[in-house]
Design an enzyme around this catalytic site. Sequence first.
Site, mmCIF file in Angstrom:
data_model
loop_
_atom_site.group_PDB
_atom_site.id
_atom_site.type_symbol
_atom_site.label_atom_id
_atom_site.label_comp_id
_atom_site.label_asym_id
_atom_site.label_seq_id
_atom_site.Cartn_x
_atom_site.Cartn_y
_atom_site.Cartn_z
ATOM 1 N N ASP A 296 -1.010 -0.904 -4.006
ATOM 2 C CA ASP A 296 -2.402 -0.710 -3.618
ATOM 3 C C ASP A 296 -2.676 0.738 -3.190
ATOM 4 O O ASP A 296 -1.881 1.345 -2.469
ATOM 5 C CB ASP A 296 -2.746 -1.655 -2.470
ATOM 6 N N ASN B 278 -9.457 -8.396 -1.050
ATOM 7 C CA ASN B 278 -8.362 -7.765 -0.311
ATOM 8 C C ASN B 278 -8.537 -7.985 1.189
ATOM 9 O O ASN B 278 -9.559 -7.581 1.749
ATOM 10 C CB ASN B 278 -8.340 -6.263 -0.573
ATOM 11 N N ASP C 76 -5.845 5.273 -7.153
ATOM 12 C CA ASP C 76 -7.005 5.784 -6.437
ATOM 13 C C ASP C 76 -7.102 7.290 -6.631
ATOM 14 O O ASP C 76 -6.441 8.056 -5.948
ATOM 15 C CB ASP C 76 -6.903 5.428 -4.955
ATOM 16 N N SER D 195 0.832 -1.203 0.000
ATOM 17 C CA SER D 195 0.000 0.000 0.000
ATOM 18 C C SER D 195 0.867 1.254 0.000
ATOM 19 O O SER D 195 2.058 1.223 0.335
ATOM 20 C CB SER D 195 -0.915 0.017 1.228
#
Length: 235
Positions: free
Chosen positions: A41, A185, A63, A8
């Site tokens: 991520d 996830n 994102d 992430s």
Amino acid sequence: MPVVLQISENCVRFHGALAPIAAASLAVARAAAVPVAVHLDHATDRALVEEALELGLGSVMFDASALPDEENVAATAEVAALCHGRGVWVEAELGEVGGKDGVHAPGVRTRPHEAVDYVARTGVDALAVAVGSSHAMTTKDAVLDLELIARLHAAVPVPLVLHGSSGVPDETLRAAVRQGMKKINIATHLNVAFTRAVREHLAADEKVVDPRKYLGSGRTAVATEVTRLLGVLAG
């Protein structure tokens, strides 16, 4: 069974750089006996995506949900084109999944017709949708909208992704997969298993000082739980 090992943006921030953790993850993936995808991520920074491409990651989740709709589409489409030029798979999110700061709002749901339009305009390869889960849950009481998952699966031409799966009961995860979820996830739930095992090890042996011993307990706990969860999702 194949798995996705995710890094992430928060993980990158914690380590201070992407390169060291990416190199380690890619090495683990290459040595594994099963297929392992190494995935960036929730990247909000295009420069981080570009670095992931240079380092050899096979997929990214971009994102742009904090941006206004048209800017979100434009930015995501640009990143998708960039990644596809390098043979890299791209995931995006529509209908903000709860549990994170900022734009993510609990209770939001992804509308099928908007998801179809978003995929067509951005060219992404997978779509994370909001169907009732929430990030960072430590209890398993999330209620998914299974009927909505089925409608999204029927309408959207790319694989659906369930974020915030740690808070979803096992039987509901099975049902979500049956209704069309393809990528699940799970992070917080594994953090809980890891931390519990480390706490128990330290409580049982107050003299232990070698991190390999107590962190090894956490690693074993995660491996055991991942194995169990793979069985749940395959069932």
